[in-house]
Design a protein around this motif. Structure first.
Motif, short mmCIF file in Angstrom:
data_model
loop_
_atom_site.label_atom_id
_atom_site.label_comp_id
_atom_site.label_asym_id
_atom_site.label_seq_id
_atom_site.Cartn_x
_atom_site.Cartn_y
_atom_site.Cartn_z
N MET A 34 0.86 -1.34 0.04
CA MET A 34 -0.20 0.09 0.49
C MET A 34 0.74 1.50 -0.31
SD MET A 34 -2.81 1.47 -0.14
CE MET A 34 -4.00 0.30 -0.25
N LEU A 35 1.73 1.19 1.00
CA LEU A 35 2.92 2.46 0.47
C LEU A 35 2.71 2.13 -0.75
CD1 LEU A 35 4.36 4.54 2.36
CD2 LEU A 35 5.75 3.23 3.09
N MET A 36 3.72 1.75 -1.40
CA MET A 36 4.23 1.69 -2.13
C MET A 36 3.22 2.20 -3.60
SD MET A 36 7.05 -2.18 -2.79
CE MET A 36 6.27 -1.65 -4.65
N LYS A 37 2.40 1.57 -3.73
CA LYS A 37 0.90 2.48 -4.43
C LYS A 37 0.37 3.86 -3.85
CE LYS A 37 -1.35 -1.98 -5.39
NZ LYS A 37 -2.40 -2.37 -4.86
N GLN A 38 1.42 4.45 -2.69
CA GLN A 38 0.83 5.36 -2.11
C GLN A 38 1.88 6.66 -3.03
OE1 GLN A 38 0.56 5.15 1.62
NE2 GLN A 38 -1.60 4.91 1.73
N LEU A 39 3.24 6.36 -2.74
CA LEU A 39 3.91 6.71 -3.10
C LEU A 39 3.94 6.56 -4.45
CD1 LEU A 39 7.33 5.47 -0.49
CD2 LEU A 39 5.93 7.93 -0.89
N HIS A 40 3.83 5.88 -5.45
CA HIS A 40 3.89 6.06 -6.40
C HIS A 40 2.41 7.08 -6.88
CE1 HIS A 40 2.64 4.78 -10.46
NE2 HIS A 40 4.32 4.19 -11.12
N PHE A 41 2.06 6.98 -5.93
CA PHE A 41 0.21 8.19 -6.79
C PHE A 41 1.42 9.59 -6.36
CE2 PHE A 41 -2.54 10.69 -5.34
CZ PHE A 41 -3.30 10.61 -7.16
N GLN A 42 1.94 9.42 -5.10
CA GLN A 42 1.96 10.74 -5.01
C GLN A 42 3.53 11.15 -5.90
OE1 GLN A 42 3.19 10.20 -1.02
NE2 GLN A 42 0.84 10.58 -0.09
N LEU A 43 4.34 10.09 -5.80
CA LEU A 43 5.85 11.22 -6.34
C LEU A 43 5.39 10.77 -7.87
CD1 LEU A 43 8.06 9.06 -4.43
CD2 LEU A 43 7.24 11.45 -3.80
N LEU A 44 4.63 10.03 -8.77
CA LEU A 44 5.32 9.71 -10.17
C LEU A 44 3.95 10.05 -11.38
CD1 LEU A 44 7.22 6.30 -10.18
CD2 LEU A 44 8.01 8.32 -10.75
N GLU A 45 2.96 10.33 -10.35
CA GLU A 45 1.26 10.80 -11.01
C GLU A 45 1.33 11.95 -11.54
OE1 GLU A 45 -1.47 7.89 -10.91
OE2 GLU A 45 0.36 5.77 -10.12
N ASN A 46 0.08 12.45 -12.31
CA ASN A 46 -0.59 13.66 -12.19
C ASN A 46 -2.22 13.75 -12.27
OD1 ASN A 46 -1.00 13.48 -15.09
ND2 ASN A 46 0.95 14.26 -15.51
N ASP A 48 -4.09 13.87 -14.83
CA ASP A 48 -4.45 12.83 -16.12
C ASP A 48 -4.47 11.67 -15.19
OD1 ASP A 48 -4.61 15.43 -17.76
OD2 ASP A 48 -2.71 15.54 -18.38
N ASP A 49 -3.45 11.11 -14.58
CA ASP A 49 -3.51 9.71 -13.59
C ASP A 49 -4.74 9.33 -12.54
OD1 ASP A 49 -1.28 9.07 -15.27
OD2 ASP A 49 -0.04 10.01 -14.06
N LEU A 50 -4.95 10.94 -12.61
CA LEU A 50 -6.31 10.38 -11.97
C LEU A 50 -7.67 10.20 -12.17
CD1 LEU A 50 -7.34 10.01 -8.42
CD2 LEU A 50 -7.12 13.08 -8.45
N GLU A 51 -7.69 11.15 -13.16
CA GLU A 51 -8.83 10.63 -13.91
C GLU A 51 -9.03 9.12 -14.76
OE1 GLU A 51 -8.87 13.86 -16.68
OE2 GLU A 51 -8.85 15.48 -15.43
N ASP A 52 -7.32 8.75 -14.72
CA ASP A 52 -7.42 7.65 -15.43
C ASP A 52 -7.74 6.67 -14.56
OD1 ASP A 52 -7.01 8.19 -18.01
OD2 ASP A 52 -4.74 7.86 -17.86
N ARG A 53 -7.70 6.35 -13.40
CA ARG A 53 -7.32 5.87 -12.20
C ARG A 53 -8.52 5.88 -11.74
NH1 ARG A 53 -3.91 4.23 -7.90
NH2 ARG A 53 -2.00 4.37 -8.46
N ILE A 54 -9.11 6.66 -11.81
CA ILE A 54 -11.29 6.77 -11.78
C ILE A 54 -11.83 6.38 -12.84
CG2 ILE A 54 -13.27 8.37 -11.74
CD1 ILE A 54 -10.76 10.26 -10.92
#
Length: 181
Positions: A34-46, A48-54
């Motif tokens: 879970m920490l890996m997923k959180q860090l990946h989201f915070q550090l490497l995504e923007n 547009d990536d959030l919209e793709d996730r949704i």
């Protein structure tokens, strides 16, 4: 054991050379998915990536219902109640993970409303009054989800509430007609 309960260990870790701290950090992060997923989201995504996730999350929820459309019938029977409840729990789990990773309250609400709306639209008869114990358990579960969803909806900013208000009202109207609230 908490690092806060061992201040001497905390000080020793903080006094390590930067290279050693980096190695330890990478090793520790790799042990917590879970920490890996959180860090990946915070550090490497923007954004547009959030919209793709949704969109991917909504598609996953829709696929859950589509894949189980043939095994769950809109007929008030014990197995249908149980399978629908399991399906709702699985969808809630996907939404919970999304919220833990992104911390995005709006998309969490959007997907929770989407999940309930899908269930109500595809299986309306399973929410009618019934003497079957599995129906009672399903209704209790849905009542709890509705209460949680309504509470979180009320905490959203009014502009965000406005965007979701039509779908939320549909969910609440159905819930009231079935005496789920």
């Amino acid at each position: 054991m908490s690092l806060h309960k061992q201040p001497e260990l905390k000080d020793a870790v903080l006094n390590l050379p930067q290279k050693e701290k980096d190695k330890l950090l990478v090793r520790l992060v790799s042990k917590d998915k879970m920490l890996m997923k959180q860090l990946h989201f915070q550090l490497l995504e923007n954004k547009d990536d959030l919209e793709d996730r949704i969109e991917n999350l909504k598609e996953s929820i829709h696929d859950l219902f589509s894949a189980n459309r043939h095994s769950i019938k809109n007929i008030p029977q014990y197995s249908n109640y149980r399978e629908l409840q399991a399906l709702l729990r699985q969808g809630s789990g996907l939404i919970n993970e999304h919220e833990k990773v992104t911390k995005d309250k709006y998309s969490e609400m959007e997907c929770r409303i989407f999940l309930l709306k899908e269930a109500f639209e595809q299986f309306p008869r399973l929410f009618e009054a019934s003497a079957v114990h599995a129906a009672f358990k399903l209704q209790l579960y849905v009542k709890a989800r509705l209460k949680t969803t309504a509470g979180k909806f009320d905490k959203l900013h009014e502009d965000l509430q406005f965007d979701l208000s039509d779908d939320m009202q549909q969910v609440l109207d159905f819930a009231q007609t079935q005496h789920l609230m």
